[in-house]
Design a protein around this motif. Structure first.
Motif, PDB file in Angstrom:
ATOM      1  N   SER A 184      37.302  82.367  79.710  1.00  0.00           N
ATOM      2  CA  SER A 184      36.810  81.088  80.209  1.00  0.00           C
ATOM      3  C   SER A 184      35.356  81.185  80.660  1.00  0.00           C
ATOM      4  O   SER A 184      34.864  82.255  81.031  1.00  0.00           O
ATOM      5  CB  SER A 184      37.685  80.621  81.379  1.00  0.00           C
ATOM      6  N   ALA A 198      31.245  75.756  74.055  1.00  0.00           N
ATOM      7  CA  ALA A 198      32.495  75.283  73.440  1.00  0.00           C
ATOM      8  C   ALA A 198      32.421  75.383  71.919  1.00  0.00           C
ATOM      9  O   ALA A 198      33.419  75.695  71.255  1.00  0.00           O
ATOM     10  CB  ALA A 198      32.778  73.857  73.876  1.00  0.00           C
ATOM     11  N   GLN A 217      36.487  78.168  76.124  1.00  0.00           N
ATOM     12  CA  GLN A 217      37.008  77.087  76.941  1.00  0.00           C
ATOM     13  C   GLN A 217      36.027  76.938  78.098  1.00  0.00           C
ATOM     14  O   GLN A 217      35.995  77.767  79.003  1.00  0.00           O
ATOM     15  CB  GLN A 217      38.417  77.424  77.454  1.00  0.00           C
ATOM     16  N   ARG A 223      30.653  64.188  79.474  1.00  0.00           N
ATOM     17  CA  ARG A 223      31.944  63.932  78.828  1.00  0.00           C
ATOM     18  C   ARG A 223      31.753  63.143  77.528  1.00  0.00           C
ATOM     19  O   ARG A 223      32.415  63.422  76.511  1.00  0.00           O
ATOM     20  CB  ARG A 223      32.855  63.181  79.783  1.00  0.00           C
ATOM     21  N   TRP A 274      32.585  64.472  73.707  1.00  0.00           N
ATOM     22  CA  TRP A 274      33.409  63.678  72.780  1.00  0.00           C
ATOM     23  C   TRP A 274      32.648  63.409  71.488  1.00  0.00           C
ATOM     24  O   TRP A 274      33.199  63.545  70.396  1.00  0.00           O
ATOM     25  CB  TRP A 274      33.799  62.360  73.447  1.00  0.00           C
ATOM     26  N   VAL A 331      33.944  68.358  70.788  1.00  0.00           N
ATOM     27  CA  VAL A 331      34.431  69.531  71.528  1.00  0.00           C
ATOM     28  C   VAL A 331      35.073  69.127  72.856  1.00  0.00           C
ATOM     29  O   VAL A 331      35.215  69.957  73.754  1.00  0.00           O
ATOM     30  CB  VAL A 331      33.293  70.551  71.786  1.00  0.00           C
ATOM     31  N   HIS A 332      35.477  67.865  72.960  1.00  0.00           N
ATOM     32  CA  HIS A 332      36.021  67.392  74.233  1.00  0.00           C
ATOM     33  C   HIS A 332      37.327  68.091  74.603  1.00  0.00           C
ATOM     34  O   HIS A 332      37.672  68.172  75.788  1.00  0.00           O
ATOM     35  CB  HIS A 332      36.230  65.870  74.200  1.00  0.00           C
ATOM     36  N   GLU A 333      38.051  68.611  73.624  1.00  0.00           N
ATOM     37  CA  GLU A 333      39.300  69.311  73.925  1.00  0.00           C
ATOM     38  C   GLU A 333      39.055  70.700  74.492  1.00  0.00           C
ATOM     39  O   GLU A 333      39.952  71.288  75.110  1.00  0.00           O
ATOM     40  CB  GLU A 333      40.166  69.412  72.670  1.00  0.00           C
ATOM     41  N   ASN A 334      37.866  71.246  74.288  1.00  0.00           N
ATOM     42  CA  ASN A 334      37.531  72.579  74.796  1.00  0.00           C
ATOM     43  C   ASN A 334      36.598  72.531  76.006  1.00  0.00           C
ATOM     44  O   ASN A 334      36.087  73.579  76.425  1.00  0.00           O
ATOM     45  CB  ASN A 334      36.872  73.423  73.696  1.00  0.00           C
ATOM     46  N   THR A 335      36.364  71.348  76.533  1.00  0.00           N
ATOM     47  CA  THR A 335      35.440  71.221  77.662  1.00  0.00           C
ATOM     48  C   THR A 335      36.059  70.380  78.777  1.00  0.00           C
ATOM     49  O   THR A 335      36.895  69.509  78.529  1.00  0.00           O
ATOM     50  CB  THR A 335      34.124  70.551  77.233  1.00  0.00           C
ATOM     51  N   LYS A 336      35.624  70.663  79.984  1.00  0.00           N
ATOM     52  CA  LYS A 336      35.979  69.852  81.147  1.00  0.00           C
ATOM     53  C   LYS A 336      34.765  69.769  82.055  1.00  0.00           C
ATOM     54  O   LYS A 336      34.014  70.744  82.191  1.00  0.00           O
ATOM     55  CB  LYS A 336      37.165  70.456  81.905  1.00  0.00           C
TER      56      LYS A 336
END
Length: 203
Positions: free
Chosen positions: A64, A80, A85, A100, A104, A108-113
């Motif tokens: 991570s 990402a 992650q 965000r 999107w 790569v929105h699924e691998n980022t927060k």
């Protein structure tokens, strides 16, 4: 009738100006507020060279990743895309929302927060890779915080300004694009030593 019409226009203009000022205040406040803090951490976008230097320091790394003070998300998104992650912590809500959106847009929105949070109130103990865009005033305190929280296998990458006490294991770039990489196992002196097993021999 003419006076009434002028009065209505006056009210509309006043309402419009007032609404504009309120909107400007709402947008500008998150950018101005850091300058009023004890340790000022202004938003300065990472350059393309800085991003490439950070990615160079992440080569052959896994696990991570967290960007402390992630700004508009450039480092998180770039990491990402390399398979990490990646998580960003940023105090400015406008920048978090924009980050965000960029994640999107770049797929790569699924691998980022991205989180709206004060870095001093977050524990980074479960991250193996840490990226920091700091200022000299905060580096001694942040150095202590990271040393207390991170595991020995962590790598910390400082951009623009190095940490005051740690000796970097790797450097890349020059001038404002310089990044310093610190392997905590060396800074803390906790290298893992392999155990040598001597086979027993029968007499």
């Amino acid at each position: 009738e003419g006076g009434s019409r002028r009065s209505s226009w006056g009210l509309l203009v006043t309402a419009g100006v007032g609404g504009t000022l309120v909107a400007l205040y709402a947008v500008a406040t998150p950018f101005v507020t850091p300058a009023l803090r004890k340790v000022c951490l202004p938003f300065v976008p990472a350059t393309a060279a800085q991003i490439q230097n950070v990615l160079k320091m992440l080569e052959n790394r896994s696990g991570s990743l967290v960007d402390i003070g992630s700004g508009d998300g450039r480092i998180v998104i770039a990491a990402a895309k390399k398979g990490f992650q990646a998580v960003g912590y940023e105090l400015n809500p406008w920048l978090v929302w924009y980050s965000r959106y960029r994640a999107w847009r770049d797929g790569v929105h699924e691998n980022t927060k991205f989180y709206i949070s004060d870095l001093w109130k977050v524990s980074f103990s479960h991250y193996r890779n840490v990226v920091v865009f700091g200022v000299p005033q905060m580096m001694p305190q942040l150095e202590k915080k990271l040393e207390e929280e991170l595991e020995c296998n962590a790598r910390i990458i400082a951009c623009r300004f190095p940490f005051p006490c740690w000796i970097p294991d790797h450097t890349a770039g020059e001038g404002i694009d310089t990044v310093w990489a610190y392997d905590l196992k060396h800074s803390r002196g906790c290298e893992t030593k392999s155990l040598e097993i001597t086979p027993k021999t029968e007499s």
